[in-house]
Design an enzyme around this catalytic site. Structure first.
Site, PDB file in Angstrom:
ATOM      1  N   ALA A 164       0.815  -1.213   0.000  1.00  0.00           N
ATOM      2  CA  ALA A 164       0.000   0.000   0.000  1.00  0.00           C
ATOM      3  C   ALA A 164       0.851   1.266   0.000  1.00  0.00           C
ATOM      4  O   ALA A 164       0.334   2.353  -0.244  1.00  0.00           O
ATOM      5  CB  ALA A 164      -0.934   0.001   1.210  1.00  0.00           C
ATOM      6  N   LYS A 165       2.139   1.133   0.319  1.00  0.00           N
ATOM      7  CA  LYS A 165       3.100   2.243   0.284  1.00  0.00           C
ATOM      8  C   LYS A 165       2.574   3.489   0.983  1.00  0.00           C
ATOM      9  O   LYS A 165       2.663   4.604   0.476  1.00  0.00           O
ATOM     10  CB  LYS A 165       3.499   2.563  -1.166  1.00  0.00           C
ATOM     11  N   ARG A 166       2.054   3.297   2.185  1.00  0.00           N
ATOM     12  CA  ARG A 166       1.515   4.422   2.942  1.00  0.00           C
ATOM     13  C   ARG A 166       2.640   5.266   3.529  1.00  0.00           C
ATOM     14  O   ARG A 166       3.695   4.763   3.900  1.00  0.00           O
ATOM     15  CB  ARG A 166       0.607   3.919   4.056  1.00  0.00           C
TER      16      ARG A 166
END
Length: 281
Positions: A98-100
């Protein structure tokens, strides 16, 4: 909160038992079409269920790409929740791609969404972006430690645009990518058999001997297969750290669907080839 055994220990065991392979679950529109599926929630669900049924009981890691589910709104997220639960029930570790990345209470909320043991989307690890400063990840680091989960921090990515940030040189003479690796090494100090805080390092980057990849943590390595890297390239890229590499293959496996036997065979071929390369290095 009662946590699991640390992610790093669980990952090391899964890699040793099942082979060091991560298969992506990337249901983008063109791949759904290749499978003869409609680009809708029903196609999404069929695709995801098929991947989990084919390889969830034999690969170490499954990595759903959250964006391809989110584009269908709440119904797509519901499919993602089900896919995560089914993958974990099959024995695979789930890395939520999700590369938050944010700050303060917002970063804490992202962490709660994916790393709290009672969250519907609870995953064994989460990909995160540190480019608001490594310290901005503190809420995710703290919750991961508490819950027995892990993080994969973007450090040296394979996309060409990444270099303008990751190769930028700081006043101390070290570039940003190397700084992220150093932060992760500090997080993993003293952890056995493997720390839970890993880096994303592209398998297509060539010789990385100028970087210290010995972070005592896992190195998630996209780029095997469709992006041009092969298992044989791994020792040349990662050197002595190759045993801690988790190579990610998406299209190289997924293009064999929707036949579950073909998907399983493709995953097993990659896993065996990677295992051979790693043990021979």
């Amino acid at each position: 909160m009662s946590g699991l055994e640390p992610f790093g220990a669980r990952l090391r065991r899964a890699m040793d038992e099942r082979g060091p392979l991560c298969v992506g679950i990337d249901p983008h529109a063109s791949l759904l079409a290749e499978w003869g599926l409609n680009d809708d929630v029903a196609g999404l669900e069929r695709f995801s269920r098929t991947v989990v049924e084919a390889v969830g009981d034999r690969v170490a890691v499954l990595k759903p790409q959250s964006a391809f589910f989110e584009r269908f709104g709440s119904r797509g997220v519901a499919v993602l929740e089900k896919s995560v639960a089914e993958a974990r029930a099959a024995g695979a570790l789930v890395v939520m791609d999700a590369k938050r990345g944010d700050i303060g209470s917002t970063m804490a909320a992202y962490a709660e969404s994916f790393l709290h043991k009672d969250a519907p989307l609870f995953s064994d690890a989460l990909t995160v972006s540190p480019y608001l400063g490594y310290g901005s990840l503190s809420p995710a680091v703290a919750l991961a430690r508490e819950s027995g989960a892990g993080l994969f921090v973007l450090a040296l990515t394979s996309n060409p645009e990444g270099g303008e940030v990751q190769h930028a040189v700081r006043p101390d003479g070290r570039n940003v990518g190397a700084t992220m690796l150093a932060h992760l090494a500090a997080e993993n100090t003293g952890e056995e058999p493997l720390g839970s805080f890993g880096a994303v390092v592209g398998a297509t980057l060539g010789d990385l001997s100028t970087y210290d990849l010995d972070i005592n943590g896992p190195l998630l390595a996209p780029g095997i297969g469709a992006q041009g890297a092969t298992p044989a390239d791994l020792p040349g890229v990662f050197g002595a750290a190759v045993r801690n590499v988790v190579p990610n293959v998406s299209r190289g496996v997924l293009r064999h669907g929707p036949d579950t036997v073909a998907l399983r065979d493709a995953a097993e071929r990659f896993a065996e080839e990677i295992r051979h390369v790693v043990t021979s290095s």
